[in-house]
Scaffold this active site. Structure first.
Site, mmCIF file in Angstrom:
data_model
loop_
_atom_site.group_PDB
_atom_site.id
_atom_site.type_symbol
_atom_site.label_atom_id
_atom_site.label_comp_id
_atom_site.label_asym_id
_atom_site.label_seq_id
_atom_site.Cartn_x
_atom_site.Cartn_y
_atom_site.Cartn_z
ATOM 1 N N GLY A 1 -10.244 1.238 3.112
ATOM 2 C CA GLY A 1 -11.318 1.571 2.529
ATOM 3 C C GLY A 1 -11.887 1.764 1.073
ATOM 4 N N ASP B 1 -2.921 0.707 6.326
ATOM 5 C CA ASP B 1 -3.273 0.821 4.616
ATOM 6 C C ASP B 1 -3.198 -0.117 4.376
ATOM 7 O OD1 ASP B 1 -2.516 3.959 5.100
ATOM 8 O OD2 ASP B 1 -0.720 3.448 5.738
ATOM 9 N N GLU B 2 -4.380 -0.863 4.449
ATOM 10 C CA GLU B 2 -4.377 -2.096 3.857
ATOM 11 C C GLU B 2 -5.660 -2.269 2.960
ATOM 12 O OE1 GLU B 2 -4.764 -1.513 7.477
ATOM 13 O OE2 GLU B 2 -4.132 -2.913 8.133
ATOM 14 N N GLY B 3 -6.163 -0.690 2.804
ATOM 15 C CA GLY B 3 -7.229 -0.891 1.757
ATOM 16 C C GLY B 3 -7.745 -0.702 2.594
ATOM 17 N N HIS C 1 -7.846 7.091 4.679
ATOM 18 C CA HIS C 1 -8.559 6.228 3.671
ATOM 19 C C HIS C 1 -8.649 6.857 2.289
ATOM 20 C CE1 HIS C 1 -9.105 3.232 7.669
ATOM 21 N NE2 HIS C 1 -9.546 4.589 7.700
ATOM 22 N N SER C 2 -8.286 5.889 1.310
ATOM 23 C CA SER C 2 -8.538 6.527 0.020
ATOM 24 C C SER C 2 -8.948 5.545 -0.617
ATOM 25 C CB SER C 2 -7.086 6.766 -0.533
ATOM 26 O OG SER C 2 -6.382 6.078 -0.684
ATOM 27 N N ARG D 1 5.350 10.183 3.361
ATOM 28 C CA ARG D 1 6.270 9.127 3.618
ATOM 29 C C ARG D 1 5.798 7.698 2.904
ATOM 30 N NH1 ARG D 1 6.900 8.786 9.904
ATOM 31 N NH2 ARG D 1 4.290 8.561 9.782
HETATM 32 P P1 GTP Z 1 -6.605 2.279 5.122
HETATM 33 O O1 GTP Z 1 -5.186 3.352 5.881
HETATM 34 O O2 GTP Z 1 -6.007 0.394 5.428
HETATM 35 O O3 GTP Z 1 -7.672 2.628 4.675
HETATM 36 O O4 GTP Z 1 -6.010 2.343 3.345
HETATM 37 P P2 GTP Z 1 -5.662 3.435 2.451
HETATM 38 O O5 GTP Z 1 -7.185 3.281 1.882
HETATM 39 O O6 GTP Z 1 -5.145 4.214 3.076
HETATM 40 O O7 GTP Z 1 -4.990 2.344 1.408
HETATM 41 P P3 GTP Z 1 -4.329 3.407 0.555
HETATM 42 O O8 GTP Z 1 -3.880 4.857 1.308
HETATM 43 O O9 GTP Z 1 -2.850 3.001 0.397
HETATM 44 O O10 GTP Z 1 -5.059 3.644 -0.210
HETATM 45 C C1 GTP Z 1 -4.953 2.293 -1.396
HETATM 46 C C2 GTP Z 1 -5.082 2.555 -2.192
HETATM 47 O O11 GTP Z 1 -5.125 1.193 -3.331
HETATM 48 C C3 GTP Z 1 -6.389 3.344 -3.009
HETATM 49 O O12 GTP Z 1 -6.249 4.046 -3.912
HETATM 50 C C4 GTP Z 1 -7.312 1.651 -3.256
HETATM 51 O O13 GTP Z 1 -7.941 2.886 -4.728
HETATM 52 C C5 GTP Z 1 -5.665 1.330 -4.033
HETATM 53 N N1 GTP Z 1 -6.172 0.186 -3.369
HETATM 54 C C6 GTP Z 1 -6.966 -1.259 -3.407
HETATM 55 N N2 GTP Z 1 -7.317 -1.629 -3.893
HETATM 56 C C7 GTP Z 1 -6.367 -1.924 -4.334
HETATM 57 C C8 GTP Z 1 -5.847 -3.171 -5.084
HETATM 58 O O14 GTP Z 1 -6.778 -4.847 -4.576
HETATM 59 N N3 GTP Z 1 -5.068 -2.770 -6.526
HETATM 60 C C9 GTP Z 1 -4.696 -1.743 -6.093
HETATM 61 N N4 GTP Z 1 -3.354 -1.510 -7.595
HETATM 62 N N5 GTP Z 1 -4.852 -1.001 -5.488
HETATM 63 C C10 GTP Z 1 -5.639 -1.151 -4.985
HETATM 64 P P1 IMP Z 2 0.767 8.414 15.526
HETATM 65 O O1 IMP Z 2 -0.574 7.396 15.589
HETATM 66 O O2 IMP Z 2 0.852 9.231 14.765
HETATM 67 O O3 IMP Z 2 1.178 8.608 17.111
HETATM 68 O O4 IMP Z 2 1.865 7.213 15.059
HETATM 69 C C1 IMP Z 2 2.244 6.429 16.025
HETATM 70 C C2 IMP Z 2 1.960 5.130 14.215
HETATM 71 O O5 IMP Z 2 1.503 4.451 13.930
HETATM 72 C C3 IMP Z 2 3.323 5.985 13.182
HETATM 73 O O6 IMP Z 2 4.517 4.964 13.067
HETATM 74 C C4 IMP Z 2 2.501 5.924 12.522
HETATM 75 O O7 IMP Z 2 3.272 5.673 10.906
HETATM 76 C C5 IMP Z 2 1.782 4.706 12.327
HETATM 77 N N1 IMP Z 2 0.046 5.525 11.707
HETATM 78 C C6 IMP Z 2 -0.842 5.715 12.546
HETATM 79 N N2 IMP Z 2 -1.682 5.952 11.860
HETATM 80 C C7 IMP Z 2 -1.601 5.417 10.688
HETATM 81 C C8 IMP Z 2 -2.131 4.981 9.014
HETATM 82 O O8 IMP Z 2 -3.656 5.409 9.159
HETATM 83 N N3 IMP Z 2 -1.509 4.682 8.618
HETATM 84 C C9 IMP Z 2 0.119 3.759 8.955
HETATM 85 N N4 IMP Z 2 0.309 4.228 9.980
HETATM 86 C C10 IMP Z 2 -0.359 4.767 10.626
HETATM 87 MG MG MG Z 3 -4.116 4.756 5.326
#
Ligand code: GTP
Ligand code: IMP
Ligand code: MG
Length: 339
Positions: free
Chosen positions: A17, A13-15, A43-44, A256
């Site tokens: 996506g 969830d580092e971003g 990934h969003s 969560r």
């Molecule tokens: P990965 O699992 O790493 O792909 O990340 P993710 O895409 O799951 O992260 P998450 O679900 O938290 O989604 C990231 C959200 O944060 C998306 O809606 C992005 O548009 C947004 N986002 C990405 N970069 C930034 C940023 O620099 N600042 C802010 N405020 N939001 C961001």
């Molecule tokens: P699993 O991959 O569903 O077996 O989950 C194992 C661990 O990895 C749990 O702590 C989940 O929350 C974490 N995890 C798996 N996929 C992701 C992801 O895409 N983002 C954040 N945590 C994840």
């Molecule tokens: Mg994610």
């Protein structure tokens, strides 16, 4: 033309996506291939104010000229795959999507076990997407493969072959990683990890690229790392502190609340080394410094934000090439020309 792998450097969830979406639109790769575990990843990405979340297809779907592939190492949940074809139909993904015929399949029984098993669900805090149990069956050599599922037939391909052919032809291949380094089965905080290695080498293997063919590895870090599920998080802050800083987040797949922490430079350095990072991407800089929101020119960043970026470069030892300053695609600073 090179191959570029994008991976998460923290706990997912580092971003990634949004970084991948930028690279897909800006660098125009011919092939975008997804590696990683499977549908546990969400990934969003925000496009023109609309949020799209993908768990199975590559996040670079908005690059309309690219072939969209799911590598052999990835688990496929046919239900999720078909619902994403529908969800993203305005991007013509149906014509461009391909699944490696050797992908293992997530079945109902895997999801059921992932949601009810006291160890997986209770202790580890898995996503309940069935990935762990499906990978266990894969290791037992009992899992079904994509080629065994009649409905997937039109999408089956040899991803390794497609990707290597593209590289032979001088095309650009973008490989998407999922999860993050801290969740690696090998290098993460075992047993609080996912069911596979999540480092860049694993992503290359997932899509069928040998180590000698990888040109660039982009490791993505967010300014305040987050972690969902159980497991050690040395720089974790209290919920009150996270609320005060306005950095509380919720998961894309499970909804969560994510645990939030301070940037861990030592962890980031180790992560960048094992991933073989050639460049870093830093996201959520606007959460570190509100004044950085939407800035697209490095020189216009507030001093405090610049110091943060320079501190990361110095202490992690890898140049920062991309900086996200907000959720939209255009909220980005591209410094790659200077690297
Ligand atoms: P990965 O699992 O790493 O792909 O990340 P993710 O895409 O799951 O992260 P998450 O679900 O938290 O989604 C990231 C959200 O944060 C998306 O809606 C992005 O548009 C947004 N986002 C990405 N970069 C930034 C940023 O620099 N600042 C802010 N405020 N939001 C961001
Ligand atoms: P699993 O991959 O569903 O077996 O989950 C194992 C661990 O990895 C749990 O702590 C989940 O929350 C974490 N995890 C798996 N996929 C992701 C992801 O895409 N983002 C954040 N945590 C994840
Ligand atoms: Mg994610």
């Amino acid at each position: 033309m090179p191959s570029v792998i994008v991976v998460g450097g923290q706990w997912g969830d580092e971003g990634k996506g949004s970084v991948i979406a930028y690279l897909a639109l800006h660098d125009r790769p011919d092939v975008i291939a997804r590696g990683g575990v499977g549908t546990n990843a969400g990934h969003s990405v925000f496009i023109n104010g609309k949020k799209y979340a993908v768990r199975q297809l590559p996040t670079g779907f908005m690059q309309r000229n690219a072939r969209l592939l799911v590598g052999a190492g990835v688990l496929v949940d046919p239900g999720v795959f078909f619902s994403e074809l529908e969800h993203l139909r305005e991007f013509n993904v149906r014509e461009r999507a391909g699944i490696d015929y050797r992908c293992a399949i997530i079945e109902e029984k895997h999801k059921e076990l992932d949601r009810t098993n006291g160890y997986l669900h209770g202790k580890i805090g898995t996503t309940g997407s069935g990935c762990g149990p499906a990978n266990a069956d894969r290791a037992m050599r009992t899992a079904r493969q994509a080629k065994d599922i009649r409905e997937l037939e039109p999408y089956l391909t040899d991803v390794a072959q497609e990707v290597n052919d593209a590289l032979d032809e001088g095309k650009l291949v973008l490989v998407e990683g999922t999860q993050g380094f801290g969740l690696s089965l090998y290098y993460g905080s075992y047993p609080y990890v996912t069911s596979k290695d999540t480092s860049a080498s694993a992503m290359a293997s997932d899509v069928g690229i040998g180590p000698t063919r990888v040109d660039d590895v982009v490791v993505v870090f967010k300014s305040f790392p987050t972690r969902v599920g159980a497991g050690p998080f040395p720089t974790e802050m209290s919920l009150e502190e996270a609320e005060r800083l306005g950095v509380v987040e919720y998961g894309t797949v499970t909804g969560r609340r994510r645990r939030v922490g301070w940037f861990d430079y030592e962890f980031a350095r180790y992560s960048a080394r094992v991933n073989g990072a050639t460049m870093l991407a830093i996201t959520m800089l606007d959460k570190y410094d509100r004044e950085a929101f939407g800035v697209t020119d490095y020189d216009k960043l507030p001093e405090r934000a610049k110091e943060f970026i320079e501190g990361i470069e110095e202490r992690v030892g890898v140049p920062v090439g991309l900086i996200k300053t907000g959720p939209e695609l255009e909220h980005i600073i591209d410094l790659r020309e200077n690297i």
